[in-house]
Design a protein around this motif. Structure first.
Motif, short mmCIF file in Angstrom:
data_model
loop_
_atom_site.label_atom_id
_atom_site.label_comp_id
_atom_site.label_asym_id
_atom_site.label_seq_id
_atom_site.Cartn_x
_atom_site.Cartn_y
_atom_site.Cartn_z
N ARG A 184 -2.70 -0.73 2.17
CA ARG A 184 -1.43 -0.34 2.76
C ARG A 184 -0.36 -0.19 1.68
N GLN A 185 -0.32 -1.13 0.74
CA GLN A 185 0.67 -1.07 -0.33
C GLN A 185 0.40 0.10 -1.26
N LEU A 186 -0.88 0.41 -1.51
CA LEU A 186 -1.21 1.57 -2.33
C LEU A 186 -0.68 2.85 -1.70
N VAL A 187 -0.90 2.99 -0.39
CA VAL A 187 -0.40 4.17 0.32
C VAL A 187 1.12 4.22 0.25
N ALA A 188 1.78 3.09 0.53
CA ALA A 188 3.25 3.07 0.52
C ALA A 188 3.80 3.48 -0.84
N THR A 189 3.16 3.02 -1.91
CA THR A 189 3.62 3.35 -3.26
C THR A 189 3.43 4.83 -3.56
N ARG A 190 2.27 5.36 -3.19
CA ARG A 190 1.96 6.75 -3.55
C ARG A 190 2.77 7.76 -2.75
N VAL A 191 3.09 7.47 -1.50
CA VAL A 191 3.75 8.49 -0.66
C VAL A 191 5.24 8.24 -0.47
N ALA A 192 5.77 7.21 -1.10
CA ALA A 192 7.17 6.82 -0.86
C ALA A 192 8.15 7.97 -1.05
N ALA A 193 7.95 8.78 -2.07
CA ALA A 193 8.90 9.85 -2.38
C ALA A 193 8.49 11.19 -1.79
N ARG A 194 7.46 11.20 -0.98
CA ARG A 194 6.96 12.46 -0.43
C ARG A 194 7.65 12.79 0.89
N PRO A 195 7.89 14.08 1.14
CA PRO A 195 8.45 14.45 2.45
C PRO A 195 7.40 14.26 3.55
#
Length: 290
Positions: free
Chosen positions: A163-174
């Motif tokens: 979950r944290q990996l996903v949150a980090t990778r997509v945080a700045a994505r629209p």
């Protein structure tokens, strides 16, 4: 309740807090004989569930819950899954299992659950799974109930890492408009586990108010025109079938080829739900995972 029972209940409460706090940091595992933790009381719908000792014969009314027990090392205590080919509970089979505990999804329905309890005299644990957090809570509680708290904590930690990996990778994505096809154009609303996963993956569910089990209106689907079309593996929908269908072939996701198939098991409330979130995030934001 006597002093020993109160002490046991307090110990379990502390354990539940420790397991549930995986996202906030590490804690030391409690040591000692797990049998000393019983009887235990866990939240269970409108009334608490009291478990006098580790269950030995568990009837499971949801395959995802059986998968969780297997991941906790408790497969041998699953007496059976008394379900027909249509997924309905077979009371005769359930009664024959002589369970000392029944595990069921809270979506099963009060009438079915009441008949199951009456047929066996066994207590019923209700698992709610409308969000990733609720799945983690179910794993935590089953770890307490089955006297397997250490594997439960490890599993929740693994889900949280994904979950944290996903949150980090997509945080700045629209956010990406997406439609999830569960078969015959049925889909998942925002009030479902899949809807929660879509939010976590920074997607925008175009079927936010969909009714469960009801095919989504294809006119509304064309109007919302999702950028990504996710088909679960048992839905029967593929890029080829969608291109052949005159009602879907003009969707942006179909014309661009952004139709992604995800294993249905990964999107069910079982031990692989963290991998399901990761696969969904990759489908929506492939550049973020290269």
């Amino acid at each position: 309740m006597g002093p020993l029972a109160r002490a046991a209940t307090a110990a379990v409460a502390a354990l539940v807090v420790a397991v549930g706090a995986t996202a906030c940091g590490e804690r030391t595992e409690p040591l000692g004989n797990q049998g000393q933790l019983f009887p235990v009381t866990v939240a269970n719908g409108e009334r608490p569930l009291v478990v006098p000792g580790p269950p030995r014969r568990v009837a499971v009314l949801d395959p995802a819950l059986a998968d969780i027990l297997a991941s906790l090392g408790a497969r041998s205590r699953v007496a059976g899954l008394p379900l027909g080919a249509d997924g309905r509970v077979r009371l005769g089979r359930l009664r024959a299992l002589r369970p000392d505990l029944i595990l069921a999804s809270s979506d099963l329905g009060d009438a079915v659950l009441s008949r199951a309890a009456a047929a066996t005299g066994a207590p019923v644990y209700l698992a709610s799974a409308r969000s990733l957090r609720e799945v983690e809570r179910t794993i935590t509680q089953l770890g307490v109930i089955m006297a397997t708290p250490v594997p439960a904590r490890r599993l929740v930690r693994a889900i949280e890492r994904q979950r944290q990996l996903v949150a980090t990778r997509v945080a700045a994505r629209p956010r990406v408009p997406v439609f999830v096809d569960l078969g015959f154009f049925t889909t998942a609303s925002n009030q479902s586990l899949i809807g929660d996963l879509v939010r976590e993956a920074r997607g925008d569910n175009v079927a936010s108010d969909a009714l469960p089990g009801v095919p989504f209106d294809l006119g509304a689907l064309r109007a919302s025109d999702p950028a990504v079309y996710v088909a679960v593996s048992d839905s029967g929908s593929t890029l080829a079938t969608l291109r052949k269908n005159p009602r879907t072939r003009r969707l942006t996701s179909v014309r661009s080829g952004r139709v992604v198939t995800i294993d249905a098991e990964l999107l069910r409330p079982g031990p692989r739900i963290g991998q399901g979130l990761l696969e969904l995030a990759r489908a929506l934001h492939p550049d973020a995972f290269r």
